[in-house]
Design a protein around this motif. Structure first.
Motif, short mmCIF file in Angstrom:
data_model
loop_
_atom_site.label_atom_id
_atom_site.label_comp_id
_atom_site.label_asym_id
_atom_site.label_seq_id
_atom_site.Cartn_x
_atom_site.Cartn_y
_atom_site.Cartn_z
N ALA A 174 6.36 -6.57 11.85
CA ALA A 174 5.91 -5.59 10.85
C ALA A 174 5.71 -4.18 11.42
O ALA A 174 5.09 -3.34 10.76
N GLY B 88 -2.99 3.26 2.24
CA GLY B 88 -1.70 3.05 2.92
C GLY B 88 -0.69 4.00 2.30
O GLY B 88 -0.89 4.48 1.17
N SER B 89 0.40 4.28 3.04
CA SER B 89 1.36 5.23 2.46
C SER B 89 2.13 4.60 1.30
O SER B 89 2.59 5.29 0.40
N ASN B 90 2.23 3.26 1.29
CA ASN B 90 2.88 2.62 0.14
C ASN B 90 2.17 2.99 -1.16
O ASN B 90 2.81 3.29 -2.17
N TYR C 64 14.17 1.25 3.96
CA TYR C 64 12.92 0.57 3.66
C TYR C 64 12.92 0.08 2.21
O TYR C 64 12.90 0.90 1.29
N CYS D 248 14.36 8.38 4.81
CA CYS D 248 13.40 7.74 5.69
C CYS D 248 13.86 8.07 7.11
O CYS D 248 14.94 7.67 7.52
N ASN E 7 13.67 3.08 8.70
CA ASN E 7 13.41 1.65 8.82
C ASN E 7 14.44 0.95 7.92
O ASN E 7 14.49 1.29 6.73
N ASP F 292 10.09 10.12 4.23
CA ASP F 292 9.13 9.16 4.77
C ASP F 292 9.15 9.26 6.29
O ASP F 292 10.11 8.85 6.94
N ALA G 51 6.99 7.81 8.47
CA ALA G 51 6.04 6.83 9.03
C ALA G 51 6.15 6.73 10.55
O ALA G 51 5.16 6.48 11.24
N TYR G 52 7.37 6.94 11.08
CA TYR G 52 7.59 6.75 12.53
C TYR G 52 7.89 8.06 13.26
O TYR G 52 8.39 8.06 14.37
N THR H 135 1.53 8.04 7.87
CA THR H 135 0.63 6.89 7.82
C THR H 135 -0.12 6.75 9.14
O THR H 135 0.38 7.17 10.18
N SER I 125 -0.73 3.77 10.10
CA SER I 125 -0.44 2.34 10.36
C SER I 125 0.40 2.08 11.61
O SER I 125 0.53 0.94 12.01
N LYS I 126 1.04 3.09 12.16
CA LYS I 126 2.00 2.82 13.23
C LYS I 126 1.41 3.24 14.59
O LYS I 126 0.59 2.53 15.11
N ARG J 24 -5.47 0.94 6.24
CA ARG J 24 -4.78 1.34 5.01
C ARG J 24 -5.05 2.80 4.69
O ARG J 24 -5.85 3.12 3.78
C1 LIG Z 1 9.25 3.59 6.43
C2 LIG Z 1 7.91 3.05 6.13
N1 LIG Z 1 7.12 3.70 5.28
C3 LIG Z 1 5.90 3.26 4.98
C4 LIG Z 1 5.41 2.09 5.53
C5 LIG Z 1 4.09 1.54 5.06
O1 LIG Z 1 3.07 2.11 5.64
P1 LIG Z 1 1.57 1.88 5.15
O2 LIG Z 1 1.01 0.84 6.04
O3 LIG Z 1 0.99 3.23 5.37
O4 LIG Z 1 1.56 1.48 3.71
C6 LIG Z 1 6.17 1.37 6.44
C7 LIG Z 1 5.65 0.13 7.04
O5 LIG Z 1 6.31 -0.66 7.61
C8 LIG Z 1 7.46 1.86 6.73
O6 LIG Z 1 8.27 1.19 7.56
#
Ligand SMILES: Cc1ncc(COP(=O)(O)O)c(C=O)c1O
Length: 359
Positions: free
Chosen positions: A32, A85-87, A111, A156, A160, A186, A188-189, A212, A214-215, A223
């Motif tokens: 994940a 969370g970003s979702n 993603y 993205c 991902n 996006d 996230a990374y 986010t 989260s990473k 979250r």
């Molecule tokens: C590209 C991408 N965006 C967003 C997220 C989700 O992040 P969050 O945990 O902030 O909801 C992920 C999680 O794997 C991701 O890979």
């Protein structure tokens, strides 16, 4: 009982199944893209700080977190919007700018949640299949946007599941040619790749960047997701958002975690060198095609039965991701970069998992 009449979800939601389910057991979790080392909450909030954190009041506007992130991102505090969370933050964005009668364009493989969130919001997904290796050109991005005339285009980067960075030119060309289309980038990374569109956000009022904790902030369980955008777009989201989607506890922890930039830098260093090690091991394994990545995961194609290979990794105590269900990733698996010890385990398992079948 089968004849019992019960309410059903909207038609387009009926084939969805639970997202992010984790098989039971204590396998090493490389599925994940989380940060592998534990982050105890007590590292960031002392007992005295907890004493001052009042739960009887609804959350305020997160002034402290807003101030810290606005400074790091080079924007004004009112340009930020937060989510569970970003979702969740992206769902608010899609509910505001997408939804019924509107289309979101995705460049696949990407993603899959972006597609799912589009459908949840009531919108329609259109996709351009970039394929593997994932190289998105400006011409292709412009032509697909011209063809689909979407309300939202999602990039993205790093992508991902491919780990590929998309050229700034490609994203900005689309943003400039289609000023009434919302462009979600996006990121996230992006701390890992070291590339971001934040410096040009001010010149593109249709650009929204998602981030986010989260990473590499090592706080997926917290979250906390962030959208960065033009103040007028942020105002539109505030207007529709159901209030208080992030708790006072999350805001307080997030402010501490966001401030810890040295920890993020150290993690980025670690992930880059560990990724290199895992990449080389995959590249040495016969029959595997591994794709270069600028994120904390690697996509590799085995061509054969990914479910069976996934099971053999699980037999070795390793939970990775079978990517065959994602559009454009048939025959692929994805492994997150873990601790050095976990990566050793993965590298060692490769020989067993991909041992030639006995004649
Ligand atoms: C590209 C991408 N965006 C967003 C997220 C989700 O992040 P969050 O945990 O902030 O909801 C992920 C999680 O794997 C991701 O890979």
């Amino acid at each position: 009982m089968s004849s019992q009449r019960i309410p059903l979800p909207r038609e387009e939601l009926r084939t969805l199944t639970q997202y992010g389910q984790r098989p039971p057991g204590d396998a090493i979790r490389l599925n994940a893209n989380e940060w592998p080392d534990p982050t105890p909450a007590a590292r960031y909030l002392s007992e005295q700080e907890l004493e001052r954190l009042m739960l009887n009041r609804y959350p305020g506007p997160a002034i402290e977190l807003r101030r810290i992130l606005a400074e790091q991102y080079g924007v004004r505090p009112e340009q930020l919007s937060f989510g569970n969370g970003s979702n969740d933050a992206i769902l608010s964005l899609f509910l505001t700018f997408g939804g019924h009668g509107r289309t979101t364009l995705l460049f696949r493989p990407t993603y899959e949640l972006h597609g799912r969130l589009t459908v949840l919001a009531g919108g329609t997904v259109a996709s351009e299949m970039v394929g593997l290796p994932y190289r998105l050109t400006k011409d292709r991005a412009l032509a697909a946007t011209e063809r689909e005339r979407p309300a939202i285009v999602v990039f993205c980067t790093p992508n991902n599941p491919t780990g590929t960075v998309i050229d700034d030119d490609v994203m900005l060309a689309v943003a400039e040619r289609f000023p009434e289309t919302l462009i979600l980038v996006d990121e996230a990374y992006s701390d890992i790749s070291g590339r971001t569109l934040l410096p040009v956000l001010a010149d593109h009022p249709n650009l929204v960047i998602s981030k986010t904790l989260s990473k590499v902030h090592a706080a997926a369980g917290l979250r906390l997701g962030i959208l960065v955008m033009h103040p007028a777009l942020a105002e539109s989201i505030r207007a529709i958002q159901v209030g208080f989607n992030v708790s006072v506890v999350s805001y307080a922890l997030a402010a501490k975690i966001a401030r810890d930039e040295a920890a993020v830098r150290a993690r980025v260093e670690q992930v880059r060198s560990e990724r290199e090690r895992v990449f080389r091991a995959l590249a040495r394994t016969e029959g595997i095609e591994v794709f270069p990545s600028e994120a904390n995961f690697l996509l590799f194609r085995i061509g054969g039965d990914t479910a069976a290979a996934h099971g053999r990794f699980l037999d070795q105590g390793l939970l990775i991701r079978d990517m065959t269900p994602w559009k454009g990733c048939e025959g692929c698996l994805r492994v997150s970069i873990g601790t050095p010890e976990e990566n050793d385990r993965f590298i060692t398992a490769l020989a067993t998992v991909f041992a030639a079948a006995p004649a």
